[in-house]
Design a protein around this motif. Structure first.
Motif, mmCIF file in Angstrom:
data_model
loop_
_atom_site.group_PDB
_atom_site.id
_atom_site.type_symbol
_atom_site.label_atom_id
_atom_site.label_comp_id
_atom_site.label_asym_id
_atom_site.label_seq_id
_atom_site.Cartn_x
_atom_site.Cartn_y
_atom_site.Cartn_z
ATOM 1 N N GLN A 27 38.129 52.621 40.804
ATOM 2 C CA GLN A 27 37.477 53.568 39.795
ATOM 3 C C GLN A 27 36.036 52.692 40.006
ATOM 4 O OE1 GLN A 27 38.529 55.597 36.239
ATOM 5 N NE2 GLN A 27 39.712 57.076 37.571
ATOM 6 N N TRP A 28 35.347 53.370 40.426
ATOM 7 C CA TRP A 28 33.266 52.207 40.584
ATOM 8 C C TRP A 28 32.801 53.111 40.702
ATOM 9 C CZ3 TRP A 28 31.787 52.310 45.712
ATOM 10 C CH2 TRP A 28 32.681 52.789 46.632
ATOM 11 N N LEU A 29 31.493 52.056 40.173
ATOM 12 C CA LEU A 29 30.379 52.667 40.536
ATOM 13 C C LEU A 29 29.242 50.756 41.228
ATOM 14 C CD1 LEU A 29 29.334 53.379 36.643
ATOM 15 C CD2 LEU A 29 28.323 54.984 38.802
ATOM 16 N N LEU A 30 28.416 51.554 41.810
ATOM 17 C CA LEU A 30 27.914 49.925 42.755
ATOM 18 C C LEU A 30 26.363 50.365 42.628
ATOM 19 C CD1 LEU A 30 28.824 47.825 44.836
ATOM 20 C CD2 LEU A 30 28.816 48.904 46.645
ATOM 21 N N PRO A 31 25.697 50.010 42.448
ATOM 22 C CA PRO A 31 24.038 49.786 42.386
ATOM 23 C C PRO A 31 23.974 49.070 43.283
ATOM 24 C CG PRO A 31 25.153 48.200 41.281
ATOM 25 C CD PRO A 31 25.891 47.893 41.223
ATOM 26 N N SER A 51 38.364 54.832 44.893
ATOM 27 C CA SER A 51 38.930 53.989 45.710
ATOM 28 C C SER A 51 39.741 53.321 45.412
ATOM 29 C CB SER A 51 37.599 53.793 46.887
ATOM 30 O OG SER A 51 37.743 52.814 46.744
ATOM 31 N N THR A 52 41.006 53.303 47.065
ATOM 32 C CA THR A 52 41.486 52.572 47.164
ATOM 33 C C THR A 52 41.110 51.178 47.373
ATOM 34 O OG1 THR A 52 43.170 53.729 48.022
ATOM 35 C CG2 THR A 52 43.856 51.446 48.204
ATOM 36 N N ASP A 53 40.044 50.972 48.969
ATOM 37 C CA ASP A 53 39.670 49.289 48.852
ATOM 38 C C ASP A 53 37.686 49.182 47.990
ATOM 39 O OD1 ASP A 53 41.466 48.178 50.644
ATOM 40 O OD2 ASP A 53 40.421 49.176 52.129
ATOM 41 N N LEU A 54 37.904 48.213 48.176
ATOM 42 C CA LEU A 54 35.870 48.604 47.146
ATOM 43 C C LEU A 54 36.076 47.563 48.513
ATOM 44 C CD1 LEU A 54 37.472 46.282 44.521
ATOM 45 C CD2 LEU A 54 36.754 48.877 44.304
ATOM 46 N N TYR A 55 34.229 48.259 48.746
ATOM 47 C CA TYR A 55 33.512 49.102 47.999
ATOM 48 C C TYR A 55 33.667 49.914 49.668
ATOM 49 C CZ TYR A 55 32.897 46.936 43.803
ATOM 50 O OH TYR A 55 32.967 46.171 42.789
ATOM 51 N N TYR A 56 34.665 50.388 49.623
ATOM 52 C CA TYR A 56 34.720 52.140 50.580
ATOM 53 C C TYR A 56 34.718 53.196 50.203
ATOM 54 C CZ TYR A 56 34.578 47.861 52.947
ATOM 55 O OH TYR A 56 34.365 46.650 54.288
ATOM 56 N N TYR A 57 34.844 54.189 50.705
ATOM 57 C CA TYR A 57 34.866 55.615 50.563
ATOM 58 C C TYR A 57 36.053 56.593 50.627
ATOM 59 C CZ TYR A 57 29.892 54.317 49.924
ATOM 60 O OH TYR A 57 28.600 53.593 49.741
ATOM 61 N N ASP A 202 45.286 39.789 24.676
ATOM 62 C CA ASP A 202 46.208 39.849 25.285
ATOM 63 C C ASP A 202 46.578 40.571 26.204
ATOM 64 O OD1 ASP A 202 48.512 37.665 25.668
ATOM 65 O OD2 ASP A 202 50.274 39.168 25.301
ATOM 66 N N LEU A 203 45.072 41.007 26.496
ATOM 67 C CA LEU A 203 45.219 41.845 27.950
ATOM 68 C C LEU A 203 44.817 41.314 29.475
ATOM 69 C CD1 LEU A 203 43.298 45.162 26.923
ATOM 70 C CD2 LEU A 203 46.195 44.291 26.924
ATOM 71 N N GLU A 204 45.675 41.896 30.282
ATOM 72 C CA GLU A 204 45.264 40.968 31.978
ATOM 73 C C GLU A 204 43.999 41.585 32.311
ATOM 74 O OE1 GLU A 204 47.914 41.687 34.856
ATOM 75 O OE2 GLU A 204 47.384 39.736 35.679
ATOM 76 N N VAL A 205 42.859 40.966 32.561
ATOM 77 C CA VAL A 205 41.917 41.447 33.683
ATOM 78 C C VAL A 205 41.971 40.514 34.308
ATOM 79 C CG1 VAL A 205 39.651 41.803 33.105
ATOM 80 C CG2 VAL A 205 40.888 41.309 30.542
ATOM 81 N N VAL A 206 41.664 41.768 35.748
ATOM 82 C CA VAL A 206 40.991 41.262 37.180
ATOM 83 C C VAL A 206 39.953 41.593 38.002
ATOM 84 C CG1 VAL A 206 43.938 42.333 37.488
ATOM 85 C CG2 VAL A 206 41.801 43.433 37.609
ATOM 86 N N ALA A 207 40.196 40.923 38.590
ATOM 87 C CA ALA A 207 38.057 40.863 39.456
ATOM 88 C C ALA A 207 39.028 40.513 40.768
ATOM 89 C CB ALA A 207 37.044 39.758 38.914
ATOM 90 N N ILE A 208 37.942 41.596 41.855
ATOM 91 C CA ILE A 208 38.008 41.623 42.738
ATOM 92 C C ILE A 208 36.735 41.055 43.593
ATOM 93 C CG2 ILE A 208 39.620 42.710 44.578
ATOM 94 C CD1 ILE A 208 41.450 44.728 42.381
ATOM 95 N N PRO A 209 36.423 40.520 44.914
ATOM 96 C CA PRO A 209 35.543 40.690 45.000
ATOM 97 C C PRO A 209 35.715 41.952 46.159
ATOM 98 C CG PRO A 209 37.089 38.834 45.891
ATOM 99 C CD PRO A 209 36.967 40.245 44.797
ATOM 100 N N GLY A 210 34.297 42.497 46.123
ATOM 101 C CA GLY A 210 34.429 43.843 47.357
ATOM 102 C C GLY A 210 33.849 42.952 48.910
ATOM 103 N N GLY A 211 34.684 44.010 49.847
ATOM 104 C CA GLY A 211 34.598 43.795 51.157
ATOM 105 C C GLY A 211 36.025 43.904 51.914
#
Lengths: 283, 177
Positions: A27-31, A51-57, A202-211
């Protein structure tokens, strides 16, 4: 021997695949812009999607209601809101100097009860406010848990400010140590995560670049929150990043944390909360 | 230490005052050359360019910003943030447009500009390590940052050079007294 090992590996691989396809879409918001000059008459437009892919619809659009918090603490109504088949779009006038928060929160109750010897599930869309009405008289063995979802992004006109980063004490929240509109390649950024207003350790945080669509490597980076709920990322490249953390609900990614000390009763649903934000890393 | 430096400077000033040297200036000056490449594109807009000086542990100092100064109501400032590194590093925390350091955009070629310490945004550079950062952002084109590290000697002089690949050509600097 070799064969059985191979089949085991295959089994493991297909299990992993099943897990990843079962993962909830992101789930995302893209400014449209994260840095405004601050002339007072600028416009932000925002896409909101799942969406499954960032940042597509690629998933059905959501009827989410975004709340825009201005630097002075006021709420700014969105304009030109359009809920499409695959995404939602809205505009925000950027009239003040400082940092704006764009936030979607969604609180739901889920669970079950017994009625006349039959197990009934709480209807989809039950909220803490409608819970009482959703459980009929005579219901027994009521088991419920709350799910708090939060999706955010931030934009700044002129100099960054921190007035919008307050904790409401519910679900997962992000309190910046490094301002989310002050991120750059090769620089370390620190964010603090809270769960119900307390450090989410102790929570895992993920970061994924768009595209994602046009590359082979997901390029996901992940890090665990420390005792203070703080997590550190060093950004390998410029772009928009989706940063996410969640608890419960067997999420494919962002899920983490140790199992509860006392395992829940088989029937008891697990409390869920998720947080996702889009941040821009300058190159 | 401070005293001896002060005396040295004073000595230089006195010397300058009493001689008719070919270079009488004793004020520290930084000469910068920034080459804007000539590009054959259908629609060319001269780039916005920002020049600033970074020093570890000190706030960055803008020394020059070239933008479209000819627009009605100074509307050209809207795109200053397209020089995204400059905007993040220093532009958004100082007045928009920055005071006393702006100029019109420049045509392709080598632009030669001299900055005098204490004038405009140019600080006096004491001995140490610095970086001159040049960022160019072109409407309908690309954006490029060239960093030129340089070390100022005890005498207050330095040299440095760098090169861009797309939106900037050669960048060079000389700090002299």
């Amino acid at each position: 021997m070799l064969n059985s090992r191979k089949s085991l590996l295959l089994l493991a691989a297909s299990a992993a695949l099943a897990l990843s396809t079962a993962a909830q879409a992101r789930q995302w918001l893209l400014p449209s812009e994260t840095m405004f000059t601050g002339s007072g008459n600028e416009w932000l437009t925002v896409d909101a999607a799942n969406s499954t892919d960032l940042y597509y619809y690629d998933h059905p659009g959501q009827p989410w209601d975004a709340v825009i918090t201005a630097p002075d603490g006021s709420t700014v109504p969105v304009e030109n809101r359009m809920v499409g088949k695959l995404r939602q779009v809205f505009d925000v006038p950027i009239a003040q100097g400082g940092t704006y928060k764009i936030s979607i929160t969604n609180d739901q109750m889920f669970g079950s009860y017994m009625l006349n010897g039959e197990k009934k599930m709480l209807p989809r869309g039950t909220t803490p406010a409608t819970l009482a009405a959703a459980i009929p008289a005579g219901a027994t063995e009521v088991q419920t848990a709350e799910a708090n979802n939060r999706i955010e992004t931030f934009v700044t006109a002129g100099e960054p400010t921190t007035s919008v980063f307050t904790s409401g004490g519910k679900g997962i929240e992000m309190i910046p140590v490094t301002h989310p509109n002050d991120l750059a390649v090769d620089e370390e950024a620190t964010f603090q995560f809270l769960l119900d207003g307390k450090p989410a350790a102790d929570l895992e945080v993920v970061a994924i670049p768009g595209g994602i669509r046009y590359r082979a490597d997901l390029k996901q980076i992940s890090a665990k929150t420390d005792a203070e709920g703080k997590v550190r990322f060093t950004w390998p490249e410029a772009g928009m990043y989706w940063v996410s953390v969640s608890i419960g609900g067997r999420r494919g990614e962002g899920a983490g944390g140790p199992p509860p000390a006392t395992p829940p009763q088989p029937e008891a649903p697990e409390r869920r909360a998720s947080y996702s934000m889009t941040v821009e890393v300058q190159g | 230490m401070m005293d001896s430096k002060y005396k040295l400077t004073l000595g230089g000033a006195l010397l300058g005052a009493f001689t008719t040297a070919a270079v009488p200036a004793t004020a520290q000056t930084m000469d910068v050359s920034v080459t804007i490449p000539r590009l054959t594109v259908a629609e060319y807009h001269k780039p916005y360019v920002a020049l600033w000086i970074e020093q570890a542990g000190k706030p960055a100092r803008t020394i020059n910003v070239w933008y479209d100064t000819g627009k009605k109501n100074n509307a050209g400032i809207k795109w200053l943030r397209d020089m995204r590194q400059w905007w993040r590093t220093v532009g958004r925390t100082t007045p928009t447009p920055p005071n006393g350091v702006t100029g019109a955009t420049r045509a392709p070629g080598a632009a030669k500009i001299s900055f005098t310490a204490g004038k405009g945004g140019m600080p006096a550079l004491t001995a140490g390590s610095y970086t001159l950062v040049v960022e160019a952002a072109r409407e309908g084109g690309g954006r490029e940052v060239v960093k030129v590290p340089f070390t100022v000697s005890a005498a207050g002089t330095a040299k440095g050079s760098g090169k861009g690949s797309f939106e900037l050509g050669a960048v060079s600097l000389t700090v002299r007294r």
